[in-house]
Design a protein around this motif. Structure first.
Motif, mmCIF file in Angstrom:
data_model
loop_
_atom_site.group_PDB
_atom_site.id
_atom_site.type_symbol
_atom_site.label_atom_id
_atom_site.label_comp_id
_atom_site.label_asym_id
_atom_site.label_seq_id
_atom_site.Cartn_x
_atom_site.Cartn_y
_atom_site.Cartn_z
ATOM 1 N N THR A 1 -1.041 4.367 -3.642
ATOM 2 C CA THR A 1 -0.775 4.285 -5.140
ATOM 3 C C THR A 1 -1.973 3.772 -5.780
ATOM 4 O OG1 THR A 1 1.561 3.792 -4.486
ATOM 5 C CG2 THR A 1 0.633 3.178 -6.728
ATOM 6 N N SER B 1 1.675 11.074 -11.791
ATOM 7 C CA SER B 1 1.024 10.141 -12.438
ATOM 8 C C SER B 1 2.142 9.931 -14.028
ATOM 9 C CB SER B 1 -0.327 10.343 -13.099
ATOM 10 O OG SER B 1 -0.322 11.170 -13.967
ATOM 11 N N SER C 1 -2.628 0.833 -0.235
ATOM 12 C CA SER C 1 -2.062 1.384 0.815
ATOM 13 C C SER C 1 -1.529 0.626 1.768
ATOM 14 C CB SER C 1 -3.151 2.464 1.530
ATOM 15 O OG SER C 1 -3.894 1.686 1.974
ATOM 16 N N GLN D 1 -0.832 6.002 -10.527
ATOM 17 C CA GLN D 1 -0.757 7.741 -9.576
ATOM 18 C C GLN D 1 -0.283 7.185 -8.032
ATOM 19 O OE1 GLN D 1 -3.855 10.412 -10.287
ATOM 20 N NE2 GLN D 1 -4.211 10.463 -8.310
ATOM 21 N N LYS D 2 0.598 8.107 -7.880
ATOM 22 C CA LYS D 2 1.345 8.099 -6.660
ATOM 23 C C LYS D 2 0.813 9.188 -5.897
ATOM 24 C CE LYS D 2 3.710 6.589 -3.111
ATOM 25 N NZ LYS D 2 3.480 5.382 -2.310
ATOM 26 N N ASN D 3 -0.012 9.112 -4.634
ATOM 27 C CA ASN D 3 -0.247 10.076 -3.678
ATOM 28 C C ASN D 3 0.727 9.751 -2.513
ATOM 29 O OD1 ASN D 3 -2.412 10.678 -5.592
ATOM 30 N ND2 ASN D 3 -3.762 9.042 -4.536
#
Length: 235
Positions: free
Chosen positions: A58, A223, A83, A52-54
């Motif tokens: 990640t 994601s 991060s 999942q990439k915010n």
């Protein structure tokens, strides 16, 4: 004939999807965050893993689960968060049981209890309890899940009410869409839209999702993941 093709108008389809949209680590199966009132088949095991990439980090998730007694699903996994400033790993421990089995065109209810904690700290982490209630329509081709629960945040000592409403719409024998709204922490709730496809029915699934917080900003995330399922792995 596939039940989806029996919908009498495009307007009805839009209504069904809207019900799903306006319909803590728990989920109804990838890529949903909302949980369902079902567990893995007895003696079976499953691995859900995804990235999942915010905006600022990640997350790498791996959640293996097994049904160890017929009506008790045990999950023991982890999430690695990376991060620019830090890297940390959290452990996820969760138990789930079904209080009423979800029947086709009926309803079901379950109970989930879990704990998520930093691997370098005390195992007394964020404790959560969740009660998922699921409803089946159209011979299981349209499912609605309603969650209500409680979360204790260890670092802040706060107790929070959690909730979620989501839907699954099966559009072909192998492909389905998901939509949900949920609140698992302080602040405004999140929404998430997803797609899943069975490469090998009941054995190998790929999926992807997009989500954001209702206040927008830097809270959007993407994601992509897979689910591996095995029957009768437990003696």
């Amino acid at each position: 004939m596939h039940p989806f093709s029996r919908l009498i108008s495009k307007r009805l389809y839009v209504l069904l999807v809207a019900l799903g949209i306006h319909a803590p680590v728990v989920h109804a199966g990838r890529p949903m965050a909302v949980d369902d009132a079902a567990i893995i088949n007895p003696q079976g095991c499953e691995l859900e893993t995804w990235v999942q990439k915010n905006q600022s980090e990640t997350q790498y998730w791996a959640l293996p689960s097994c049904n160890i007694s017929g009506n008790f699903e045990l999950t023991l996994g982890s999430v690695r968060t990376v991060s620019d400033q830090d890297k940390q790993t959290a452990i996820v421990m969760q138990g789930k049981t079904v209080m009423k089995r979800l029947d086709t065109n009926g309803w079901g209810a379950g109970l989930v209890i879990g704990n998520q904690f930093d691997k370098d700290k005390s195992p007394a982490g964020d404790i959560y309890v969740n009660v998922p209630v699921s409803f089946s329509y159209m011979d299981d081709y349209f499912l609605v899940h309603v969650n209500s629960g409680w979360l204790h945040k260890r670092d802040s000592g706060r107790d929070l009410m959690t909730w979620g409403v989501g839907s699954e719409l099966q559009v072909t024998e192998r492909t389905g869409f998901t939509s949900e709204v949920y609140r698992q922490d302080v602040g405004k709730p999140y929404y998430q839209l997803g797609i899943r496809h069975q490469l090998i029915p009941n054995r190998l699934q790929i999926d992807a999702s997009y989500g954001n917080r209702f206040n927008g900003g830097d809270n959007r995330f993407f994601s992509i993941g897979i689910v591996l399922s095995v029957d009768a792995l437990i003696p």
